[in-house]
Write a protein that holds these residues in place. Structure first.
Motif, PDB file in Angstrom:
ATOM      1  N   GLY A 559     -14.223  -1.678   4.992  1.00 30.56           N
ATOM      2  CA  GLY A 559     -13.642  -0.950   3.863  1.00 30.56           C
ATOM      3  C   GLY A 559     -13.758  -1.686   2.555  1.00 30.56           C
ATOM      4  N   THR A 560     -13.980  -3.001   2.597  1.00 28.68           N
ATOM      5  CA  THR A 560     -13.989  -3.784   1.361  1.00 28.68           C
ATOM      6  C   THR A 560     -15.296  -3.660   0.597  1.00 28.68           C
ATOM      7  OG1 THR A 560     -14.763  -5.711   2.591  1.00 28.68           O
ATOM      8  CG2 THR A 560     -12.383  -5.463   2.309  1.00 28.68           C
ATOM      9  N   SER A 561     -16.300  -3.039   1.201  1.00 27.26           N
ATOM     10  CA  SER A 561     -17.604  -2.990   0.538  1.00 27.26           C
ATOM     11  C   SER A 561     -17.990  -1.587   0.087  1.00 27.26           C
ATOM     12  CB  SER A 561     -18.683  -3.532   1.486  1.00 27.26           C
ATOM     13  OG  SER A 561     -18.727  -2.757   2.665  1.00 27.26           O
ATOM     14  N   ASN A 562     -17.052  -0.656   0.151  1.00 28.98           N
ATOM     15  CA  ASN A 562     -17.383   0.671  -0.338  1.00 28.98           C
ATOM     16  C   ASN A 562     -16.242   1.188  -1.206  1.00 28.98           C
ATOM     17  OD1 ASN A 562     -15.348   1.723   1.361  1.00 28.98           O
ATOM     18  ND2 ASN A 562     -16.790   1.855   3.076  1.00 28.98           N
ATOM     19  N   ASN A 563     -16.309   2.432  -1.595  1.00 25.44           N
ATOM     20  CA  ASN A 563     -15.326   2.994  -2.526  1.00 25.44           C
ATOM     21  C   ASN A 563     -14.280   3.861  -1.843  1.00 25.44           C
ATOM     22  OD1 ASN A 563     -16.621   1.862  -4.794  1.00 25.44           O
ATOM     23  ND2 ASN A 563     -18.142   3.514  -4.772  1.00 25.44           N
ATOM     24  N   SER A 564     -14.126   3.692  -0.545  1.00 23.38           N
ATOM     25  CA  SER A 564     -13.167   4.533   0.164  1.00 23.38           C
ATOM     26  C   SER A 564     -11.753   4.214  -0.291  1.00 23.38           C
ATOM     27  CB  SER A 564     -13.302   4.319   1.677  1.00 23.38           C
ATOM     28  OG  SER A 564     -13.211   2.960   1.994  1.00 23.38           O
ATOM     29  N   GLY A 565     -10.910   5.258  -0.265  1.00 25.50           N
ATOM     30  CA  GLY A 565      -9.593   5.144  -0.869  1.00 25.50           C
ATOM     31  C   GLY A 565      -8.624   4.240  -0.155  1.00 25.50           C
ATOM     32  N   PHE A 566      -8.845   3.940   1.159  1.00 27.48           N
ATOM     33  CA  PHE A 566      -7.796   3.236   1.875  1.00 27.48           C
ATOM     34  C   PHE A 566      -7.726   1.757   1.550  1.00 27.48           C
ATOM     35  CE2 PHE A 566     -10.477   1.183   4.983  1.00 27.48           C
ATOM     36  CZ  PHE A 566     -11.509   2.072   5.240  1.00 27.48           C
ATOM     37  N   LEU A 567      -8.592   1.228   0.697  1.00 25.75           N
ATOM     38  CA  LEU A 567      -8.499  -0.182   0.335  1.00 25.75           C
ATOM     39  C   LEU A 567      -8.321  -0.387  -1.159  1.00 25.75           C
ATOM     40  CD1 LEU A 567     -11.086  -1.906   2.685  1.00 25.75           C
ATOM     41  CD2 LEU A 567      -8.624  -1.801   2.897  1.00 25.75           C
ATOM     42  N   LEU A 568      -7.933   0.670  -1.870  1.00 24.39           N
ATOM     43  CA  LEU A 568      -7.721   0.511  -3.302  1.00 24.39           C
ATOM     44  C   LEU A 568      -6.460  -0.274  -3.565  1.00 24.39           C
ATOM     45  CD1 LEU A 568      -8.664   4.058  -4.615  1.00 24.39           C
ATOM     46  CD2 LEU A 568     -10.048   1.978  -4.680  1.00 24.39           C
ATOM     47  N   ASP A 569      -6.519  -1.190  -4.521  1.00 25.71           N
ATOM     48  CA  ASP A 569      -5.375  -2.031  -4.835  1.00 25.71           C
ATOM     49  C   ASP A 569      -4.287  -1.207  -5.509  1.00 25.71           C
ATOM     50  OD1 ASP A 569      -3.784  -4.218  -5.228  1.00 25.71           O
ATOM     51  OD2 ASP A 569      -4.822  -4.856  -7.059  1.00 25.71           O
ATOM     52  N   SER A 570      -3.055  -1.442  -5.107  1.00 23.99           N
ATOM     53  CA  SER A 570      -1.924  -0.795  -5.763  1.00 23.99           C
ATOM     54  C   SER A 570      -0.743  -1.740  -5.723  1.00 23.99           C
ATOM     55  CB  SER A 570      -1.570   0.521  -5.069  1.00 23.99           C
ATOM     56  OG  SER A 570      -1.150   0.293  -3.756  1.00 23.99           O
ATOM     57  N   THR A 571      -0.002  -1.785  -6.804  1.00 20.95           N
ATOM     58  CA  THR A 571       1.169  -2.647  -6.884  1.00 20.95           C
ATOM     59  C   THR A 571       2.330  -1.853  -7.453  1.00 20.95           C
ATOM     60  OG1 THR A 571       0.517  -3.385  -9.085  1.00 20.95           O
ATOM     61  CG2 THR A 571      -0.214  -4.730  -7.232  1.00 20.95           C
ATOM     62  N   VAL A 572       3.491  -2.444  -7.469  1.00 21.92           N
ATOM     63  CA  VAL A 572       4.674  -1.788  -8.012  1.00 21.92           C
ATOM     64  C   VAL A 572       4.809  -2.142  -9.486  1.00 21.92           C
ATOM     65  CG1 VAL A 572       7.165  -1.598  -7.819  1.00 21.92           C
ATOM     66  CG2 VAL A 572       5.788  -1.898  -5.764  1.00 21.92           C
ATOM     67  N   ASN A 573       4.814  -1.113 -10.331  1.00 26.48           N
ATOM     68  CA  ASN A 573       4.994  -1.313 -11.774  1.00 26.48           C
ATOM     69  C   ASN A 573       3.998  -2.312 -12.361  1.00 26.48           C
ATOM     70  OD1 ASN A 573       7.218   0.419 -11.731  1.00 26.48           O
ATOM     71  ND2 ASN A 573       8.605  -1.262 -11.188  1.00 26.48           N
ATOM     72  N   GLY A 574       2.812  -2.322 -11.781  1.00 29.08           N
ATOM     73  CA  GLY A 574       1.774  -3.211 -12.297  1.00 29.08           C
ATOM     74  C   GLY A 574       1.984  -4.664 -11.945  1.00 29.08           C
ATOM     75  N   SER A 575       3.012  -4.986 -11.189  1.00 26.67           N
ATOM     76  CA  SER A 575       3.304  -6.380 -10.865  1.00 26.67           C
ATOM     77  C   SER A 575       2.539  -6.805  -9.617  1.00 26.67           C
ATOM     78  CB  SER A 575       4.801  -6.563 -10.618  1.00 26.67           C
ATOM     79  OG  SER A 575       5.064  -7.854 -10.110  1.00 26.67           O
ATOM     80  N   THR A 576       2.018  -8.022  -9.622  1.00 24.18           N
ATOM     81  CA  THR A 576       1.324  -8.549  -8.451  1.00 24.18           C
ATOM     82  C   THR A 576       2.126  -9.685  -7.821  1.00 24.18           C
ATOM     83  OG1 THR A 576       0.092 -10.087  -9.853  1.00 24.18           O
ATOM     84  CG2 THR A 576      -0.938  -7.958  -9.363  1.00 24.18           C
ATOM     85  N   GLU A 577       3.394  -9.825  -8.224  1.00 25.76           N
ATOM     86  CA  GLU A 577       4.195 -10.928  -7.715  1.00 25.76           C
ATOM     87  C   GLU A 577       4.597 -10.708  -6.256  1.00 25.76           C
ATOM     88  OE1 GLU A 577       7.475 -11.536 -10.297  1.00 25.76           O
ATOM     89  OE2 GLU A 577       6.243 -12.148 -12.000  1.00 25.76           O
ATOM     90  N   GLU A 578       4.842  -9.471  -5.866  1.00 24.90           N
ATOM     91  CA  GLU A 578       5.224  -9.203  -4.494  1.00 24.90           C
ATOM     92  C   GLU A 578       3.997  -9.227  -3.595  1.00 24.90           C
ATOM     93  OE1 GLU A 578       8.358  -6.363  -3.534  1.00 24.90           O
ATOM     94  OE2 GLU A 578       8.250  -5.709  -5.624  1.00 24.90           O
ATOM     95  N   ARG A 579       4.234  -9.569  -2.344  1.00 24.27           N
ATOM     96  CA  ARG A 579       3.137  -9.665  -1.394  1.00 24.27           C
ATOM     97  C   ARG A 579       2.539  -8.288  -1.127  1.00 24.27           C
ATOM     98  NH1 ARG A 579       3.335 -13.478   3.836  1.00 24.27           N
ATOM     99  NH2 ARG A 579       3.565 -14.906   2.091  1.00 24.27           N
ATOM    100  N   LEU A 580       1.224  -8.212  -1.122  1.00 27.50           N
ATOM    101  CA  LEU A 580       0.522  -6.962  -0.859  1.00 27.50           C
ATOM    102  C   LEU A 580       0.248  -6.821   0.630  1.00 27.50           C
ATOM    103  CD1 LEU A 580      -2.091  -7.038  -3.770  1.00 27.50           C
ATOM    104  CD2 LEU A 580       0.021  -5.704  -3.662  1.00 27.50           C
ATOM    105  N   TYR A 581       0.458  -5.625   1.145  1.00 29.94           N
ATOM    106  CA  TYR A 581       0.245  -5.365   2.563  1.00 29.94           C
ATOM    107  C   TYR A 581      -0.693  -4.178   2.769  1.00 29.94           C
ATOM    108  CZ  TYR A 581       4.063  -8.448   4.104  1.00 29.94           C
ATOM    109  OH  TYR A 581       4.865  -9.524   4.373  1.00 29.94           O
ATOM    110  N   PHE A 582      -1.500  -4.276   3.807  1.00 24.40           N
ATOM    111  CA  PHE A 582      -2.254  -3.136   4.313  1.00 24.40           C
ATOM    112  C   PHE A 582      -1.408  -2.473   5.395  1.00 24.40           C
ATOM    113  CE2 PHE A 582      -5.403  -6.052   2.687  1.00 24.40           C
ATOM    114  CZ  PHE A 582      -6.319  -5.233   2.045  1.00 24.40           C
ATOM    115  N   ILE A 583      -1.397  -1.160   5.390  1.00 19.59           N
ATOM    116  CA  ILE A 583      -0.622  -0.398   6.378  1.00 19.59           C
ATOM    117  C   ILE A 583      -1.599   0.255   7.354  1.00 19.59           C
ATOM    118  CG2 ILE A 583       1.060   1.434   6.750  1.00 19.59           C
ATOM    119  CD1 ILE A 583       1.872   1.095   3.777  1.00 19.59           C
ATOM    120  N   THR A 584      -1.423  -0.026   8.620  1.00 19.96           N
ATOM    121  CA  THR A 584      -2.323   0.504   9.644  1.00 19.96           C
ATOM    122  C   THR A 584      -1.519   1.275  10.690  1.00 19.96           C
ATOM    123  OG1 THR A 584      -3.735  -1.441   9.379  1.00 19.96           O
ATOM    124  CG2 THR A 584      -4.131  -0.062  11.307  1.00 19.96           C
ATOM    125  N   ILE A 585      -1.975   2.475  11.004  1.00 20.55           N
ATOM    126  CA  ILE A 585      -1.344   3.281  12.049  1.00 20.55           C
ATOM    127  C   ILE A 585      -2.398   3.597  13.114  1.00 20.55           C
ATOM    128  CG2 ILE A 585      -0.143   5.419  12.616  1.00 20.55           C
ATOM    129  CD1 ILE A 585       0.858   5.547   9.764  1.00 20.55           C
TER     130      ILE A 585
END
Length: 594
Positions: A559-585
């Motif tokens: 997923g890291t080498s294409n433009n698929s939506g499930f790996l797009l970076d997102s943070t809360v209020n533009g902050s990167t201080e909190e730890r980022l997690y991938f969610i897998t089901i």
């Protein structure tokens, strides 16, 4: 016509999967095979890292399907193929880049064909149980599906059905409002599978090196990893801290050579030993840079002068209680380690000589040093003490000097290098033996493999390397985790057992069962690297699971080498201080043939 095409496609897939499996019986094939122009198939297993291991715990080899890559040569070859050969395999060139995902629709077609292949009622193939099959998906669908898998259910040698897996991935995100609620997950599982009872099992992984480094107990190393895996039953809420009654396993992968390590001085000593061994084997030796302090030759001269004075003063060198204690770079030893890895007080003549000569900076200086030693022995100016059982060539010369006669020594070619290697090897063996026996972590018999002289010098050096790696692990666990003997002893046995059967591998992950309370202070206020809940129902082959997981690392690499939506970076209020997690089901369903 459509049904016939599907049968032909299934037959072609069956033949290819069987050929790949047969080819992989002796060794896993390195190159993928081509199916229907657009799909690459590889068999992954054995020592190869499985790309699906982060969300599937099967232990067998698996087929991995992904989008094929083409170059002009392969395209021209494909155009010349007949329709009957479309389903045959084609070994792709090694330079073909991989990890390209299929569309979800294409992956589902392939899973459908695999289902036909494994269904004995359709007669498309002999009833042979094939390895599980997993297809990479591009995540472009609304569910962001990144993998689809199929695993045969069997009764003896007969396939009775399949487990079908759908793996969805989202993130990375720091927005915890996107995390599922446990009761909702349990309800979805009940709606899908209609069980009367569901059970939950938790898993959490915490990184301990970073946590301990923050407490200044040890320096964090990029090449090392110490983590703990914790499992427990009866999960009550998402991201709960594991209870102390959980089962825990310590995972240790440690690279030697960190300059901040309290045993780095031994590592440097070992590196010089390895350079001598390499020089002996290849004929070219890399000498250390000249030291700004006194040269090795000057140190040896002063050493011999002191011994002569002792002999002239009727002070017999070699009284064990009066043996000079040599300082061998112990200033670098951390205070918490000094008490368990102090300087040996029983260094004999050859070991002290090694401490002087390990800074030798040229072949000529090496010859000059040994020339001084041999002349002093020949003239009877020194009567050095050596350990009983010492077998180096220099020790043999010393024993001969006791009787007033020594064989002629030609300090040419590889002789002086081998002489220095031998005394260094003996000294370092005794260093490690002193530690492991002194700390009651091993017996002499258990260490025999590592210190044996029945193998050639190169193998002896290799085994000493293994001992050093075990030492680094023990020292790190002592300084980092404050392990005591009750934990260090079984870990030592695990490491040594591995190294009696395997070559040196500093990337190997050693595992030790522990009580969570032992490392709780390092993770109780920390965020996990991985947290997972497994909801299951049914028993035996009718068991089905739904798994929800968060992880700091992407569970899929494609997923890291294409433009698929499930790996797009997102943070809360533009902050990167909190730890980022991938969610897998991961969701499971079953297909039964009988």
């Amino acid at each position: 016509m459509a049904a016939e095409r599907r049968r032909r496609a299934a037959r072609g897939l069956s033949e290819l999967l069987l050929r790949i499996r047969e080819a992989g019986k002796d060794s896993i094939p390195e190159q993928p095979h081509l199916y229907e122009d657009d799909v690459e198939i590889s068999l992954v297993g054995g020592s190869c890292k499985s790309p699906v291991e982060s969300f599937w715990n099967g232990s067998s080899a698996v087929y991995i399907l992904q989008k094929a890559t083409h170059n002009e040569e392969s395209n021209s070859m494909e155009e010349s193929r007949t329709d009957d050969a479309v389903y045959a395999s084609e070994v792709l060139p090694k330079e073909s880049p991989g990890a390209l995902a299929l569309s979800v629709g294409r992956a589902k077609q392939l899973i459908s064909l695999y289902t036909m292949v494994q269904n004995p009622n359709l007669g498309t193939s002999d009833p042979v149980v094939l390895p599980p099959l997993w297809a990479r998906c591009d995540g472009s669908d609304p569910q962001h599906i990144c993998w689809i898998g199929a695993e045969p259910l069997r009764a003896g040698s007969k396939v009775t059905g399949l487990n079908i897996y759908m793996v969805s991935c989202d993130g990375p995100t720091a927005d915890k409002t996107r995390f599922a609620k446990l009761e909702e997950l349990k309800m979805e599982h009940k709606i899908r599978h209609h069980p009367s009872v569901v059970t939950t099992k938790g898993f959490a992984r915490y990184e301990l090196i970073a946590a301990a480094a923050m407490e200044d107990t040890i320096a964090e190393s990029a090449g090392s990893s110490i983590s703990v895996d914790i499992t427990w039953n009866g999960v009550e809420k998402i991201l709960e801290t594991p209870p102390l009654i959980s089962a825990a396993t310590l995972n240790i992968a440690l690279e030697s050579g960190d300059p901040r390590s309290p045993v780095f001085h031994l590592y440097r000593e070992l590196q010089f030993l390895l350079a001598l061994a390499e020089g002996l084997k290849m004929g070219v030796t890399e000498w250390p840079e000249p030291s700004e302090s006194e040269s090795a030759l000057k140190l040896v001269q002063d050493f011999l002068t002191d011994l002569k004075k002792k002999l002239d003063g009727d002070c017999i060198f070699g009284n064990k209680n009066e043996t000079e204690k040599i300082k061998c770079d112990t200033a670098a030893v951390d205070s918490c380690i000094k008490s368990i890895f102090g300087e040996r007080g029983d260094l004999d003549f050859t070991e002290q000589l090694w401490c002087k000569m390990k800074s030798v900076s040229s072949y000529q200086e090496l010859i000059d040093c040994f020339t001084l030693v041999i002349k002093s022995l020949q003239r009877g100016e020194i009567q050095p003490w050596i350990h009983q059982g010492s077998s180096s060539f220099l020790s043999q010369l010393i024993q001969q000097s006791y009787h007033g006669r020594m064989e002629d020594v030609s300090l040419s070619d590889i002789t002086p290098i081998q002489m220095l290697l031998e005394i260094g090897l003996e000294k370092m063996k005794k260093d490690y033996v002193s530690f492991f026996i002194g700390q009651e972590l091993a017996t002499v018999n258990y260490l025999d493999y590592f210190i044996s002289t029945s193998v050639d010098l190169q193998e002896q050096v290799h085994r000493v390397q293994k001992l050093h790696h075990v030492l680094e692990i023990m020292v790190s666990c002592t300084g980092l985790l404050q392990f005591r003997h009750e934990n260090l002893f079984p870990l030592t046995q695990i490491c040594m057992k591995y190294y009696k059967e395997n070559p040196l591998n500093e990337k190997h992950v050693f595992q030790l069962p522990i009580r969570p309370a032992l490392v709780k202070k390092f993770y109780q206020n920390d965020n996990p690297e991985v947290w997972r809940v497994e909801i299951s129902s049914g028993h035996g082959q009718k068991e089905v699971k739904t798994t929800w997981q968060i992880s700091t690392n992407a569970p899929v690499e494609h997923g890291t080498s294409n433009n698929s939506g499930f790996l797009l970076d997102s943070t809360v209020n533009g902050s990167t201080e909190e730890r980022l997690y991938f969610i897998t089901i991961t969701q499971c369903s079953q297909v039964h043939f009988t």
